[in-house]
Enzyme design. Structure first.
Site, PDB file in Angstrom:
ATOM      1  N   GLY A  57      37.063 -25.742 -23.544  1.00 33.53           N
ATOM      2  CA  GLY A  57      37.620 -25.506 -24.879  1.00 33.53           C
ATOM      3  C   GLY A  57      38.398 -26.733 -25.287  1.00 33.53           C
ATOM      4  N   CYS A  84      36.218 -27.181 -16.848  1.00 33.85           N
ATOM      5  CA  CYS A  84      36.973 -28.049 -17.752  1.00 33.85           C
ATOM      6  C   CYS A  84      38.275 -27.363 -18.194  1.00 33.85           C
ATOM      7  CB  CYS A  84      36.085 -28.470 -18.922  1.00 33.85           C
ATOM      8  SG  CYS A  84      36.747 -29.892 -19.802  1.00 33.85           S
ATOM      9  N   TYR A  85      38.412 -26.961 -19.463  1.00 31.79           N
ATOM     10  CA  TYR A  85      39.641 -26.257 -19.866  1.00 31.79           C
ATOM     11  C   TYR A  85      39.854 -25.014 -18.991  1.00 31.79           C
ATOM     12  CZ  TYR A  85      43.079 -23.751 -22.667  1.00 31.79           C
ATOM     13  OH  TYR A  85      44.205 -23.077 -23.070  1.00 31.79           O
ATOM     14  N   HIS A 172      31.093 -30.642 -16.741  1.00 31.77           N
ATOM     15  CA  HIS A 172      30.291 -29.541 -17.288  1.00 31.77           C
ATOM     16  C   HIS A 172      28.995 -29.341 -16.504  1.00 31.77           C
ATOM     17  CE1 HIS A 172      32.704 -28.629 -20.827  1.00 31.77           C
ATOM     18  NE2 HIS A 172      33.034 -29.915 -20.773  1.00 31.77           N
ATOM     19  N   GLU A 174      26.912 -27.043 -16.834  1.00 31.94           N
ATOM     20  CA  GLU A 174      25.895 -26.350 -17.631  1.00 31.94           C
ATOM     21  C   GLU A 174      25.028 -27.300 -18.459  1.00 31.94           C
ATOM     22  OE1 GLU A 174      29.084 -26.454 -18.076  1.00 31.94           O
ATOM     23  OE2 GLU A 174      29.690 -26.373 -20.183  1.00 31.94           O
ATOM     24  N   ASP A 230      10.847 -13.293 -33.840  1.00 30.22           N
ATOM     25  CA  ASP A 230      11.847 -12.251 -33.599  1.00 30.22           C
ATOM     26  C   ASP A 230      11.402 -10.891 -34.141  1.00 30.22           C
ATOM     27  OD1 ASP A 230      13.130 -14.482 -32.744  1.00 30.22           O
ATOM     28  OD2 ASP A 230      14.472 -14.626 -34.463  1.00 30.22           O
ATOM     29  N   LYS A 372      16.728 -17.016 -27.651  1.00 31.39           N
ATOM     30  CA  LYS A 372      15.386 -17.212 -28.210  1.00 31.39           C
ATOM     31  C   LYS A 372      14.308 -17.347 -27.122  1.00 31.39           C
ATOM     32  CE  LYS A 372      13.064 -18.113 -32.067  1.00 31.39           C
ATOM     33  NZ  LYS A 372      13.274 -17.464 -33.370  1.00 31.39           N
TER      34      LYS A 372
END
Ligand code: XMP
Length: 516
Positions: A57, A84-85, A172, A174, A230, A372
């Protein structure tokens, strides 16, 4: 969704990457969902997560208004990974110290592993590339933690407390730039949290079918089917659950691609044998759009005629209790964020429109937990044809925002031909799956050309193809020149209204993906 699967909760402290964390965890076969950082420990406990991830964040832990979690979450006995944060706020809450930024560290670094016994870094190579983006740094750990990796600029890059199962990384894991980030997340989720990796779209079908049946009972459901991924997946899933209690309404607005209306009817009416109502409103749309060139006016007209047509048709469908929508997880998260997401302020989107007041329908949104790529996977599980499942996004107002200037049936037909050739050549070259979205626009500009012995004076079209992660930013796609050459050649030869083809090399920003 289901309590039958192990869940890892991501507490969101406002990072742009929170969604990515949940996606990476799901890629490991473990269900993950994002909750606000304000979620109370009691509420967290009630969903029995096997692990918690505190996201990054933009704030500093000690600034006014900084987001802090309920401190009781650290007493739940659930393993926690701070990113991180998330690492900083965990350290701060547990009695360590965080120093504010003297200089910001942003970019790649090499991970120096200092403790071979690290559980989080098991199997990760020495010097492995990581991606940093932080200002503040921990300068004193909380009791019970040890350092297991550092970098030249950051002594507390990875810290661990095996006894309490608390872990923290300053970088990070991710993002793809952290080469072995997935391994680290797997070490946490599977190795430390002992999550069962049984989340997949095959299981999802059974859970979702049961849930739809329970929610709908014996009532009727209406779905606006566009032929996009979708709504198509939504239709097949709901149909599997409740069969003829579902009725699909397909509005032909005259702004569709070549062959689209026929394909949708073939798949849903003929193949799946769904209750399918085809509303042919081409004339209504074209009449309302006559003489209009301004992009926002076009969008408003298209939105309004769509809503009128859809509800007029719906009223003829009998006693409807539910309106089904193919809302996805990112839409849910975006609408929760205070800004509502940046894209909504740039162009008006009109896919849904407000419900008329006299209709008391409940919403049915069976895809609202999914990303998605999971929806595409679900479509494959449900047997939808691949060319529907791998479809590029197509805007609600369709070719209306690609036919620049006045919209006429003739110009739309020209654009449909151009678009069909472009997409066909992309598929033939095996590039369709590498592109986020490919589109053609017809410009209200004429140019002089020569064909055989004749001078021509015809309209200009542009081709555009972009790569993107989420449509918020995009880069133009680098085609092999021979593919563009084939497209230009075929378009000029086969489409009578066009004699010049341009390729659009604008990124987003500053351009948007659509021209209007
Ligand atoms: P822009 O042009 O804003 O588009 O860069 C971002 C993405 O949104 C799609 N788009 C729409 N989708 N209804 C939609 O469902 C709309 O009104 C609409 N306008 C743009 C666009 O195709 C791209 O994928």
């Amino acid at each position: 969704m289901p309590q039958t699967h192990d869940t890892v909760l991501v507490l969101d402290f406002g990072a742009q990457y929170s969604q990515l964390i949940a996606r990476r965890v799901r890629d490991l076969g473990v269900y993950s969902t994002i909750v606000p950082f304000t979620t109370k420990a009691e509420a967290i406990k009630s969903v029995h997560p096997v692990g918690l991830i505190l996201s990054g964040g933009p704030a500093s832990v000690d600034e006014e208004g900084a987001p802090h979690p309920d401190p009781e979450i650290f007493k739940l006995g659930i393993p926690i990974l701070g990113i991180c944060y998330g690492l900083q706020v965990m350290t701060w809450t547990l009695g360590g110290h965080v120093a504010s930024a003297r200089k910001k560290e942003y970019g790649l670094a090499g991970l120096h592993i200092t403790d071979a016994g690290s559980r989080l870094l098991a199997g990760v190579s020495q010097g492995s590339q990581i991606w940093m983006s932080h200002g503040d740094s921990v300068d004193r750990m909380a009791d019970g933690f040890r350092i297991t990796a550092d970098t030249p600029n950051c002594p507390y890059t990875v810290i661990e407390n095996d006894e309490r199962h608390f872990y923290g990384v300053q970088f990070h894991p991710e993002v793809v730039h952290t080469r072995e980030g997935n391994r680290m997340l797997e070490n946490f989720v599977i190795g430390i949290c002992h999550a069962k990796n049984d989340w997949n779209m095959g299981n999802f079908v059974d859970d979702a079918v049961a849930q739809i049946r329970q929610q709908v009972g014996g009532k009727q459901v209406l779905l606006g089917l566009s032929g996009g991924v979708d709504s198509s997946v939504c239709a097949v899933l709901i149909h599997k659950a409740i069969g003829d209690q579902l009725v699909c309404v397909f509005v032909n607005n005259g702004l569709l691609r070549k062959g689209e209306a026929e394909q949708v009817q073939k798949v849903f009416r003929d193949h799946y044998q769904m209750r399918f109502v085809y509303a042919d409103a081409e004339n209504d749309f074209l009449t309302a759009l006559k003489g209009v060139s301004d992009p926002e006016t076009k969008r408003h007209i298209i939105g309004k005629v769509f809503v009128d047509t859809f509800y007029k048709t719906a009223r003829q469908c009998g006693d409807i209790s539910f309106l089904a929508q193919g809302t996805l997880y990112p839409d849910v998260i975006e609408s929760r964020s205070p800004s509502g997401g940046p894209s909504s302020t740039i162009k008006s989107h009109h896919n849904v429109g407000g419900l008329p007041k006299d209709l008391k329908w409940q919403l049915l949104e069976p895809l609202k937990e999914l990303f998605k790529d999971e929806v595409r996977q679900l479509g494959r599980e449900l047997g939808l044809p691949e060319e529907m499942v791998d479809r590029h996004p197509f805007p609600g107002p369709g070719l209306g925002v690609r036919c620049i200037g006045e919209i006429t049936k003739e110009r739309l037909d020209t654009l449909r031909e151009v678009d069909a050739i472009f997409i066909e050549e992309i598929r033939k070259a095996g590039l369709y799956g590498k592109i986020w979205q490919a589109l053609a626009d017809l410009l209200p500009v004429k140019s002089v050309g020569v064909q055989g012995d004749h001078r021509t004076y015809r309209e200009v079209c542009t081709l555009r193809a972009v790569t993107s992660e989420d449509a918020m930013t995009a880069d133009w796609f680098r085609f092999p020149p021979e593919v563009l050459a084939r497209c230009a050649n075929r378009i000029c030869n086969e489409v009578s209204g066009v004699n010049r083809v341009l390729y659009d090399i604008t990124s987003k920003p500053p351009g948007t993906i659509e021209w209007e």
